[in-house]
Design a protein around this motif. Structure first.
Motif, short mmCIF file in Angstrom:
data_model
loop_
_atom_site.label_atom_id
_atom_site.label_comp_id
_atom_site.label_asym_id
_atom_site.label_seq_id
_atom_site.Cartn_x
_atom_site.Cartn_y
_atom_site.Cartn_z
N ALA A 128 0.78 -1.50 0.50
CA ALA A 128 0.09 0.45 -0.22
C ALA A 128 1.44 1.28 0.35
N GLY A 129 2.46 1.83 0.52
CA GLY A 129 2.80 2.53 0.27
C GLY A 129 3.83 2.18 -0.63
N GLY A 130 3.49 1.87 -1.61
CA GLY A 130 4.49 1.76 -2.65
C GLY A 130 5.72 0.57 -2.64
N ILE A 131 6.15 -0.55 -1.60
CA ILE A 131 7.71 -1.07 -0.92
C ILE A 131 6.66 -2.66 -2.00
N THR A 132 7.20 -3.37 -2.75
CA THR A 132 7.27 -4.92 -3.40
C THR A 132 8.60 -5.64 -3.05
N THR A 133 9.22 -5.33 -1.96
CA THR A 133 10.19 -5.94 -1.91
C THR A 133 11.17 -5.68 -0.25
N LEU A 134 10.99 -6.70 0.79
CA LEU A 134 11.84 -6.85 1.70
C LEU A 134 12.41 -7.09 2.06
N GLY A 135 13.82 -6.39 2.93
CA GLY A 135 14.98 -7.39 3.32
C GLY A 135 14.23 -7.53 5.01
N HIS A 136 13.98 -8.96 4.80
CA HIS A 136 13.68 -9.17 6.88
C HIS A 136 15.16 -9.70 7.44
N MET A 137 15.01 -9.08 8.70
CA MET A 137 16.09 -8.96 10.19
C MET A 137 15.61 -10.54 9.87
N SER A 138 16.48 -12.06 9.85
CA SER A 138 16.23 -13.13 10.50
C SER A 138 16.80 -13.79 11.53
N PHE A 139 16.51 -13.66 13.24
CA PHE A 139 17.00 -14.20 13.86
C PHE A 139 17.10 -15.46 14.39
N PRO A 140 18.08 -16.77 14.00
CA PRO A 140 18.22 -17.69 14.69
C PRO A 140 17.89 -17.83 16.09
N ALA A 141 17.16 -19.27 16.65
CA ALA A 141 16.92 -19.09 18.20
C ALA A 141 17.47 -19.89 19.12
N ARG A 142 17.80 -20.18 20.28
CA ARG A 142 19.45 -20.36 20.85
C ARG A 142 19.40 -21.49 19.87
N ASP B 121 7.71 -9.68 -2.62
CA ASP B 121 8.80 -10.59 -2.32
C ASP B 121 10.16 -10.84 -0.90
N PHE B 122 10.63 -11.01 -0.48
CA PHE B 122 11.90 -11.00 0.42
C PHE B 122 13.31 -11.56 0.03
N PHE B 123 14.12 -11.03 0.72
CA PHE B 123 15.25 -12.50 1.38
C PHE B 123 15.81 -11.82 2.31
N PHE B 124 16.58 -12.58 2.97
CA PHE B 124 17.04 -12.55 4.42
C PHE B 124 18.11 -11.52 4.81
N HIS B 125 18.58 -11.22 5.93
CA HIS B 125 19.59 -11.24 6.67
C HIS B 125 19.82 -11.94 7.32
N LEU B 126 20.73 -12.86 7.29
CA LEU B 126 21.03 -14.20 8.61
C LEU B 126 21.66 -13.37 9.61
N VAL B 127 21.21 -13.39 11.02
CA VAL B 127 21.70 -12.50 11.87
C VAL B 127 22.85 -13.55 12.88
N ALA B 128 23.81 -12.76 13.22
CA ALA B 128 24.79 -14.09 13.66
C ALA B 128 24.99 -13.50 14.98
N THR B 129 23.98 -13.87 15.50
CA THR B 129 23.92 -13.43 17.50
C THR B 129 24.88 -13.59 18.16
N ASP B 130 26.00 -14.84 17.72
CA ASP B 130 26.56 -15.20 18.55
C ASP B 130 27.79 -15.27 17.57
N LYS C 31 7.36 -14.20 -2.35
CA LYS C 31 8.56 -15.40 -2.31
C LYS C 31 9.57 -15.26 -1.98
N VAL C 32 10.77 -15.68 -1.46
CA VAL C 32 11.85 -15.48 -1.46
C VAL C 32 12.81 -15.73 -2.54
N VAL C 33 13.39 -14.38 -2.90
CA VAL C 33 13.93 -14.55 -3.99
C VAL C 33 15.83 -14.74 -3.66
#
Length: 500
Positions: free
Chosen positions: A131-145, A167-176, A491-493
């Motif tokens: 609704a705000g003109g954005i079609t692709t999102l980069g999501h921060m993915s935090f792994p559980a312990r 559509d989505f892409f991911f940044h996998l988070v290096a929590t440790d 979908k995840v691109v």
């Protein structure tokens, strides 16, 4: 999160102007029929095809070949042609008139949080974005312990396929960071997600400097971009300890608990790590003029340093923390001074800042205003997805930002940095048909209503000029007539390595 198909109550339209200023050159006036860049567009053709298609006709198109008044032919998920006077190629062809409207690449927001503990998920976040003109999102993915990066990717990919519309892409988070080995980084490349997120404000980062250096060296070797939250852990801790000892722990003292020195110290360290390892670094939500200066110096030395800022820092100053509702504006880092705000605008205009991203991390009003919250236990993050681009488009109308630069910082640059270019981030033949049609004359007042589960906006009451009217994601109309029309289909691109 509940999945609702209720129609969103949009901000109220207040006026409609007959002319708009679109940055230097007054784009719409300059591209009247007698002033088109004819050499940049294709000649008319007459395709003979039974394939269904959409023709977007007569809009002011910011395309890879230049800004021009022309048509776009969409076949399936792709842009088949950019040209003039395009004729339907089949009886199934649909024409969307874009006369007097802007036709831009779909926005790419490379920094969102759409999982617990925040209140938006892949569905509500998608709706707000579209609704705000954005079609692709980069999501921060935090792994559980105990969860690997690959396991977290698999989990979030399934959630996108179930609930997502964008559509989505991911940044996998290096929590440790000490637990991220070379194989983990190789997995990011193999799944088409070559970026990793590091938090400099954690004790795990501070205690793992050698491992962080090794991780970043491996990232450079494999073409993986390191997204970095740049606040220095020791500086933050000292500031919070001092305020706590003085009994000043309520959120009115929040800016003092996260001083600009913490960002500056972390940016210096991040740039030093970039120089030593050669890794490409993407510094998220940069808030200060000094951080911009440091990054510009690094770029002049040939270092791959990229900057992101976010809406709060562009539209607000630290005076908002004097208000009774100050907790609503708590983010990490805090909103800074007017000097920093102007430095950020200069950085947007001159190219020092590559992207504007929401860092969308939505809470409800009650959650943000919880009186139990303190400087040592804040709830950082705000709801931005539905209004970020309209608010920036308003700045285009006010000649603070050029239209082409708007496209760069909201779409093209993110596509290049994160390996989505050229199939996203541009309007060009062969690219995905992620297209947003804007009415540059539309003036609306932002309200608390919207698709986000937050239920409010920190920008409520703000009047903006320029609003998206139709959004296509991969050739499908997913937002029109003030309503998100698609229920699924995201979908995840897969991505390639950085191309800028």
């Amino acid at each position: 999160m509940p999945d609702t198909d209720e129609r969103m109550k949009l901000p109220q339209k207040t006026t409609r102007r007959t002319a708009i200023r679109l940055g230097a050159g007054a784009v719409l006036a300059a591209l009247s029929p007698g002033c088109r860049r004819d050499s940049a567009v294709s000649q008319p053709n007459h395709p003979d095809s039974s394939e269904s298609e959409i023709i977007i006709a007569g809009g002011t198109v910011v395309a890879e070949s230049g800004t021009q008044i022309c048509d776009i032919r969409v076949r399936g998920e792709r842009i088949a042609e950019v040209g003039r006077s395009l004729v339907p190629g089949s009886s199934k062809s649909q024409t969307i008139s874009a006369s007097d409207l802007l036709v831009l690449p779909g926005g790419i927001d490379p920094h969102v949080h759409l999982s617990k503990p925040w209140c938006d998920d892949f569905n509500s976040g998608s709706k707000a974005a579209l609704a705000g003109g954005i079609t692709t999102l980069g999501h921060m993915s935090f792994p559980a312990r105990g969860q690997s990066l690959l396991q977290k990717y698999t989990e979030d990919k399934a959630a996108v396929e179930e609930k997502g519309i964008c559509d989505f892409f991911f940044h996998l988070v290096a929590t440790d960071p000490a637990r991220i080995d070379q194989q983990s980084i190789q997995h990011l490349v193999s799944i088409g997600q070559p970026s990793i997120k590091l938090f400099m404000l954690t004790e795990q980062f501070e205690s793992a400097q050698m491992q962080v250096s090794d991780l970043m060296r491996t990232a450079r070797e494999l073409g993986v971009t390191c997204a970095i939250h740049a606040e220095d852990q020791v500086t933050l801790q000292r500031a919070a300890d001092r305020l706590t000892a003085e009994g000043r722990t309520s959120l009115e003292y929040y800016p003092g608990s996260r001083p600009v020195d913490a960002e500056i110290a972390a940016v210096r360290k991040a740039i030093a790590l970039c120089a030593v390892t050669g890794a490409s670094i993407y510094l998220v939500h940069i808030s200060s003029g000094e951080a911009i200066r440091l990054a510009k110096d690094a770029r002049r030395q040939g270092l791959p340093v990229f900057l992101e800022t976010r809406p709060m820092y562009l539209h607000l100053t630290d005076e908002i923390y004097e208000r009774e509702d100050a907790p609503l504006f708590v983010g990490m880092p805090p909103v800074r001074t007017q000097f920093d705000r102007e430095a950020l605008w200069d950085g947007l205009r001159n190219g020092a800042i590559s992207t504007v991203a929401t860092d969308h991390a939505a809470w409800t009003r009650d959650e943000k205003m919880d009186p139990a919250l303190t400087i040592n236990n804040p709830r950082g993050g705000v709801n931005n997805l539905q209004v970020m681009l309209p608010m920036l488009m308003h700045e285009v109308a006010q000649e603070r930002l050029e239209l082409e630069r708007f496209v760069d910082v909201t779409s093209t640059n993110a596509a290049k940095i994160f390996g989505l270019y050229p199939y996203k981030g541009v309007i060009a033949e062969g690219s995905y048909a992620d297209i947003v049609i804007w009415d540059p004359e539309e003036t609306r007042t932002i309200t608390d209503e919207g698709y986000s589960n937050a239920g409010f906006s920190i920008y409520s009451g703000t009047s903006v000029q320029g609003w998206p009217v139709t959004t296509l994601r991969r050739g499908e109309v997913v937002f029109e007539n003030e309503e998100v029309t698609a229920r699924s289909g995201g979908k995840v691109v897969a991505r390639t390595i950085r191309q800028t």
